[in-house]
Enzyme design. Structure first.
Site, PDB file in Angstrom:
ATOM      1  CB  SER A 107      -8.352   0.942   5.750  1.00 41.55           C
ATOM      2  OG  SER A 107      -8.987   2.190   5.750  1.00 41.55           O
ATOM      3  CE  LYS A 115      -3.911   1.915   2.664  1.00 36.40           C
ATOM      4  NZ  LYS A 115      -4.737   1.754   3.879  1.00 36.40           N
ATOM      5  CB  SER A 152      -8.152   3.707   2.858  1.00 32.90           C
ATOM      6  OG  SER A 152      -7.272   3.084   3.794  1.00 32.90           O
TER       7      SER A 152
END
Lengths: 102, 462
Positions: free
Chosen positions: B179, B80, B155
């Site tokens: 997330s 990420k 997210s």
């Protein structure tokens, strides 16, 4: 927006933005006023919960002080530390003047 | 089956037995990325092919001495874009960091690299990890690979989508209010959010420090156990990561279990839950019953206050963490914040400001205590809890962007784990109308092996 009356006034929005170092346009002030007020209305639900003798939780795993040996280790060198800076001056960060001295 | 579609443990087998090489494996991932990345907007940075092939060749040469110290040797992974990666651009999905090259690796990244993995790219996300859909990325939304036009969840949108689209074999993510679990559910992959502090957060761009956790997105539960074992453990650079031994999670997956009791918190099966999801979860409950698990309905009475608590604590901590972006030491200035970051910074600044602190932040921390106690009481009666991950199926891109509160409600079943600091895993539970549904299993703090075991059993049966 759903709320008939906004919880935050436009001057409060501007005040908060100033505290946070944000610059807003008039259109943004209006938009955020409505959106933030709606969220503040939602979080008012907490008023229902009695919390008189309840301790606040700020750390969930109940760790207390964490100590380590006071021993020097590797660290970034000056060149690395400054490598992402916008402006530098003789190995230092260069910033705009923040105090007026005249 | 294409090589990029393999799980980590399948690829390890193949590499060991010389059925294929790491060079072939990474080429297969790169081919998929070239084919789909532009359309799906999953990776913000793809590491250069020459560099990757060099790493893969090196891994192939080392593969004779395959050892337990390099369990990810030659395996391509996605990170990420909120983890600092030395020399690889790290944006947090935010314009402010569009050109930021960290000078060090996050601890989790360092551990993944030391385990032998290759970082193939950095995954898109809602800017600063603020969002439930991926649409808050300053670099455009990620498409859901299962059904384009729909959100992949956020997210960790790119990390989950990278698993569904087979861009790599595993992905690192972060979870502050759901997330990892929400995008895992929306993309039909496995997402593990460990106990607060189980994995060091050093080098992860901070969102809300009392809630932030590092975890992984994988194609199956076995890989989640593998990744957790690699990333977990104490770290001198993150005081919240305690010196608690790291169990051999993969080995414990198949261990004979004593009768595990699963609790169904009734507050998670209320009117707000969509009918299709409710049905899928009930199907899963029946399967688990057949597997010999005992099921018991329980109550977590303060559940209805969790989202309000979260939307005080989280923006408050966000406003503090994002105060450091001043454009002086790195990144651009504050005028480059996107709308969602501005909303959260202002909300947090307001709830922390003089005259409001007690009514908002302090009050929220007290109700947080009650939510945490609810779980502690529940875990006296049952071993793990089972709930839906999301109240609704994945929604269309654009559907909720103009209604922040509606978007925030996507997190209603996931924020509780962060508030209580407990581990939770999202496991695929089939599809409804062609869109994935996720099942959430939660356990007491530092009981990751337990939720992994239940998830593994369910996965085998499914």
């Amino acid at each position: 927006m759903k709320t008939p009356k906004n919880k935050l006034s436009s001057s409060e929005v501007k005040h908060v933005a100033k505290l946070a170092g944000l610059t807003l346009t008039e259109a943004e002030v209006k938009k955020f006023q409505a959106q933030l007020s709606e969220v503040l209305d939602y979080i008012d639900i907490l008023k229902e919960v009695p919390t008189e003798n309840i301790e606040p939780t700020s750390q969930v795993t109940l760790l207390e002080n964490v100590f380590r040996q006071d021993r020097a280790g590797d660290c970034l060198n000056q060149k690395e530390v400054l490598s992402e800076a916008g402006k530098t001056h003789k190995g230092l960060f260069r910033i705009k003047r923040i105090l007026d001295n005249d | 089956m294409l090589l990029n579609q393999l799980t980590i443990h399948q690829a390890q087998e193949g590499l060991k037995k010389k059925k294929f090489s790491s060079v072939e494996l990474v080429k297969s991932c790169l081919e998929q990325i070239k084919k789909d990345n532009q359309r799906l907007n999953i990776l913000l940075t793809v590491v250069g092919e020459d560099e990757l092939l060099k790493q893969a060749e090196k891994a192939d040469q080392q593969s004779q001495k395959f050892s337990s110290s390099s369990p990810l040797l030659g395996i391509p992974v996605v990170i990420k874009d909120i983890f600092c990666t030395k020399g690889i651009k790290t944006t947090a999905g935010a314009k402010i960091l569009e050109n930021f090259y960290p000078v060090y690796d996050a601890t989790a990244v360092d551990k993944i690299k030391k385990a032998g993995a290759m970082i193939i790219g950095k995954a898109n996300l809602d800017a600063w990890a603020h969002g439930s859909s991926g649409e808050n990325s300053d670099f455009g939304p990620t498409q859901n690979p299962v059904k384009e036009g729909f959100v992949p969840g956020g997210s960790s949108s790119g990390s989950a989508a990278a698993m569904a689209a087979h861009f790599a074999l595993s992905a690192a993510g972060t979870d502050t209010g759901g997330s990892i679990r929400l995008p895992a559910a929306f993309c039909g992959v496995v997402g593990l959010k460990p106990t607060y502090g189980r994995i060091s957060r050093y080098g992860v761009i901070a969102m809300a420090s009392s809630l932030d956790t590092v975890g992984c997105l994988t194609k199956d539960v076995t890989d989640a156990a593998l990744m957790l074992k690699i990333m977990a453990g104490d770290d001198g650079y993150d005081a919240t990561a305690p010196k608690i031994p790291v169990p051999d999670y993969p080995q414990l997956l198949t261990r004979e279990m004593k009768k595990i009791k699963i609790g169904l918190p009734k507050e998670y099966f209320t009117a707000g839950l969509s009918k299709q999801i409710g049905e899928k979860i009930q199907e899963a409950v029946k399967k688990l019953e057949k597997l010999g698990f005992r099921i018991k309905e329980i109550s977590l009475p303060h559940t209805r206050y969790a989202l309000a608590v979260y939307y005080i604590i989280q923006p408050s901590e966000v406003s503090s963490n994002l105060a450091r972006y001043d454009g002086i030491r790195y990144g651009l200035g504050r005028s480059f914040f996107g709308d969602e970051a501005k909303r959260r910074i202002m909300l947090g600044t307001h709830t922390l400001s003089s005259g409001y602190f007690d009514a908002y932040y302090l009050k929220a921390m007290k109700v947080r205590t009650l939510i945490k106690k609810d779980f502690e009481e529940a875990f006296k009666e049952v071993d793990v809890l089972l709930t839906p991950v999301s109240p609704t199926p994945p929604f269309k891109i654009g559907e909720k962007v103009n209604d922040p509160l509606k978007m925030y409600l996507s997190d209603i079943f996931t924020v509780t784990a962060n508030l209580a600091g407990i581990p939770a895993i999202s496991v695929p539970a089939g599809q409804a109308d062609g869109l994935p549904v996720g099942l959430q299993i939660l356990g007491p703090q530092f009981s990751e092996e337990k939720i992994l075991q239940v998830a593994y059993q369910y996965e085998q049966y499914r």
